[in-house]
Design a protein around this motif. Structure first.
Motif, PDB file in Angstrom:
ATOM      1  N   VAL A  96       5.187 -18.607  15.390  1.00 16.79           N
ATOM      2  CA  VAL A  96       5.883 -17.383  15.788  1.00 16.79           C
ATOM      3  C   VAL A  96       6.480 -16.685  14.576  1.00 16.79           C
ATOM      4  CG1 VAL A  96       6.387 -18.082  18.155  1.00 16.79           C
ATOM      5  CG2 VAL A  96       7.977 -18.704  16.335  1.00 16.79           C
ATOM      6  N   GLN A 125      15.124 -16.433  22.301  1.00 13.36           N
ATOM      7  CA  GLN A 125      13.903 -15.761  22.724  1.00 13.36           C
ATOM      8  C   GLN A 125      13.875 -14.313  22.251  1.00 13.36           C
ATOM      9  OE1 GLN A 125      13.341 -16.047  26.951  1.00 13.36           O
ATOM     10  NE2 GLN A 125      13.144 -18.282  26.942  1.00 13.36           N
ATOM     11  N   ALA A 156       6.556  -8.952  28.551  1.00 15.21           N
ATOM     12  CA  ALA A 156       5.737  -9.851  27.739  1.00 15.21           C
ATOM     13  C   ALA A 156       4.497 -10.276  28.497  1.00 15.21           C
ATOM     14  CB  ALA A 156       6.550 -11.081  27.340  1.00 15.21           C
ATOM     15  N   SER A 206       3.077 -23.145  19.087  1.00 12.78           N
ATOM     16  CA  SER A 206       2.796 -21.770  18.706  1.00 12.78           C
ATOM     17  C   SER A 206       3.420 -21.439  17.358  1.00 12.78           C
ATOM     18  CB  SER A 206       3.349 -20.791  19.749  1.00 12.78           C
ATOM     19  OG  SER A 206       2.711 -20.931  20.996  1.00 12.78           O
ATOM     20  N   TYR A 225       4.462 -11.092  23.176  1.00 11.61           N
ATOM     21  CA  TYR A 225       5.762 -11.548  23.684  1.00 11.61           C
ATOM     22  C   TYR A 225       6.689 -10.407  24.086  1.00 11.61           C
ATOM     23  CZ  TYR A 225       4.053 -15.762  21.392  1.00 11.61           C
ATOM     24  OH  TYR A 225       3.288 -16.827  20.993  1.00 11.61           O
ATOM     25  N   VAL A 278      12.154 -13.380  18.865  1.00 16.90           N
ATOM     26  CA  VAL A 278      10.723 -13.571  18.634  1.00 16.90           C
ATOM     27  C   VAL A 278      10.007 -12.223  18.671  1.00 16.90           C
ATOM     28  CG1 VAL A 278       8.627 -14.682  19.451  1.00 16.90           C
ATOM     29  CG2 VAL A 278      10.804 -15.885  19.620  1.00 16.90           C
ATOM     30  N   SER A 282       3.064 -13.371  17.219  1.00 16.09           N
ATOM     31  CA  SER A 282       2.342 -14.489  16.616  1.00 16.09           C
ATOM     32  C   SER A 282       1.227 -13.958  15.728  1.00 16.09           C
ATOM     33  CB  SER A 282       1.733 -15.390  17.696  1.00 16.09           C
ATOM     34  OG  SER A 282       2.693 -16.251  18.243  1.00 16.09           O
ATOM     35  N   ARG A 331       3.110 -13.231  27.802  1.00 11.58           N
ATOM     36  CA  ARG A 331       3.462 -14.634  28.015  1.00 11.58           C
ATOM     37  C   ARG A 331       4.548 -15.017  27.032  1.00 11.58           C
ATOM     38  NH1 ARG A 331       1.607 -18.129  24.138  1.00 11.58           N
ATOM     39  NH2 ARG A 331      -0.201 -17.524  22.875  1.00 11.58           N
ATOM     40  N   LYS A 332       5.062 -16.229  27.148  1.00  9.67           N
ATOM     41  CA  LYS A 332       6.075 -16.741  26.236  1.00  9.67           C
ATOM     42  C   LYS A 332       5.427 -17.709  25.244  1.00  9.67           C
ATOM     43  CE  LYS A 332       9.990 -16.306  29.406  1.00  9.67           C
ATOM     44  NZ  LYS A 332      11.096 -17.020  30.087  1.00  9.67           N
ATOM     45  N   PRO A 333       6.078 -17.942  24.099  1.00 10.55           N
ATOM     46  CA  PRO A 333       5.544 -18.935  23.160  1.00 10.55           C
ATOM     47  C   PRO A 333       5.423 -20.308  23.814  1.00 10.55           C
ATOM     48  CG  PRO A 333       7.253 -17.618  22.124  1.00 10.55           C
ATOM     49  CD  PRO A 333       7.285 -17.268  23.582  1.00 10.55           C
TER      50      PRO A 333
END
Length: 240
Positions: A88, A202, A78, A86, A65, A205, A208, A80-82
Motif C-alpha cells: 500500500v 484506513q 472504494a 497487500s 481504495y 491509504v 497500491s 475493495r479494502k487492502p
C-alpha cells in the motif's frame, strides 16, 4: 433569418487560442487522472527491497481504495479494502505531505508479535516470501526502543506493562484496533515502519502499485544514471 456563425480566429491569434484549448484540456485530463485514477510514485529508500528498489518508478492505482476528493477529506467509494500481504501507498501518519509505501502484515483484530525478527499473527508464524533471505534484524538503540514502547504499551494483549521493553526485533503481542492496519517494510533490517510509529489508519491509504513503468540504479559512477543505468529487466514488472 439566422445569423452566420462567427468565423474562427485565424493567424497567430487562432493558433494561440487552439494551443490554449489544448493545454486546458490536457491539464484537466491530468488533474482527473492524478486525483482519482493513477499517480506516479518513485522509490527513494531501500525499505521495500527486494520487492521495490531505489530508482523504481511506479503507477499507483488510487481508484482501488477510494480516491480522496481534492481539497477535502471526503473519499469516493472504494472498490475493495487492502488485504493481508497487500503493498500500500499511504500518507505518512507523522509527516504531512509525505507518501510512503509498505506492506500490510496485520488487519484489525489481529494479534501480532515478533521474536528475534520472526513475525507471528494470532499465534502462528507468518510465511513471508517477500522478506529477503539472510539477516533481518533491525539495529536497536535506546531512543528507538523507547519510541516503540510509548505507543505499543497501550495495545498489549496481557502481560506486565511495567516490565515491557520492546525492540524492533522483539515486541508484542499487540492487538490491531478497528479501522487500522499494521504495515512493515519487506527489508526488515532497513525499514522505519509501523514498529516505530504505530498503526496505519484506513483513511491514510491512497492506493497500491500496479506496475513498475521505469527503473534505474542511482548508485553508480555513470553520469545521468536515469538514462545511462536503466534496469531494463524491471520495466513493466508487477510488484507482489
Amino acid at each position: 433569418m439566422t445569423k452566420d456563425a462567427k468565423p474562427a480566429p485565424s493567424g497567430v491569434g487562432g493558433w494561440l487560442l487552439s494551443w490554449a484549448k489544448t493545454i486546458v484540456i490536457a491539464l484537466t485530463v491530468w488533474f482527473v487522472v492524478s486525483s482519482f485514477l493513477f499517480k506516479a510514485f518513485r522509490i527513494t529508500s531501500s525499505s521495500m527491497e527486494n520487492t521495490l528498489l531505489v530508482g523504481d518508478v511506479l503507477f499507483v492505482n488510487k481508484l482501488l481504495y477510494g480516491p480522496r476528493i481534492p481539497l477535502t477529506r471526503a473519499r469516493l467509494p472504494a472498490m475493495r479494502k487492502p488485504k493481508l500481504g497487500s503493498i500500500v501507498v499511504f500518507e505518512s501518519v507523522e509527516t504531512p505531505d509525505l507518501t510512503v509505501v509498505k506492506r500490510v502484515v496485520g488487519m484489525a483484530g489481529d494479534t501480532l508479535a515478533m521474536q528475534n525478527g520472526v513475525l507471528t499473527r494470532n499465534g502462528t508464524t507468518i510465511e513471508e516470501p517477500w522478506v529477503p533471505a539472510g539477516p533481518r534484524l533491525m539495529p536497536s538503540d535506546p531512543a528507538g526502543d523507547a519510541q516503540i514502547r510509548r505507543w505499543q504499551v497501550r495495545y498489549l494483549a496481557g502481560g506486565d506493562t511495567a516490565a515491557y521493553n520492546p525492540t524492533p526485533n522483539d515486541w508484542g503481542p499487540i492487538v490491531v484496533p478497528a479501522e487500522t492496519y499494521f504495515v512493515m517494510g519487506d527489508n526488515r533490517s532497513e525499514s522505519y515502519d509501523g514498529r516505530y510509529w504505530g498503526f496505519l489508519p484506513q483513511a491514510n491509504v491512497e492506493g497500491s502499485p500496479i506496475i513498475v513503468y521505469y527503473s534505474y540504479n542511482p548508485d553508480t559512477y555513470k553520469p545521468l544514471p536515469i538514462i545511462s543505468n536503466v534496469r531494463w529487466g524491471r520495466i513493466f514488472t508487477i510488484p507482489r
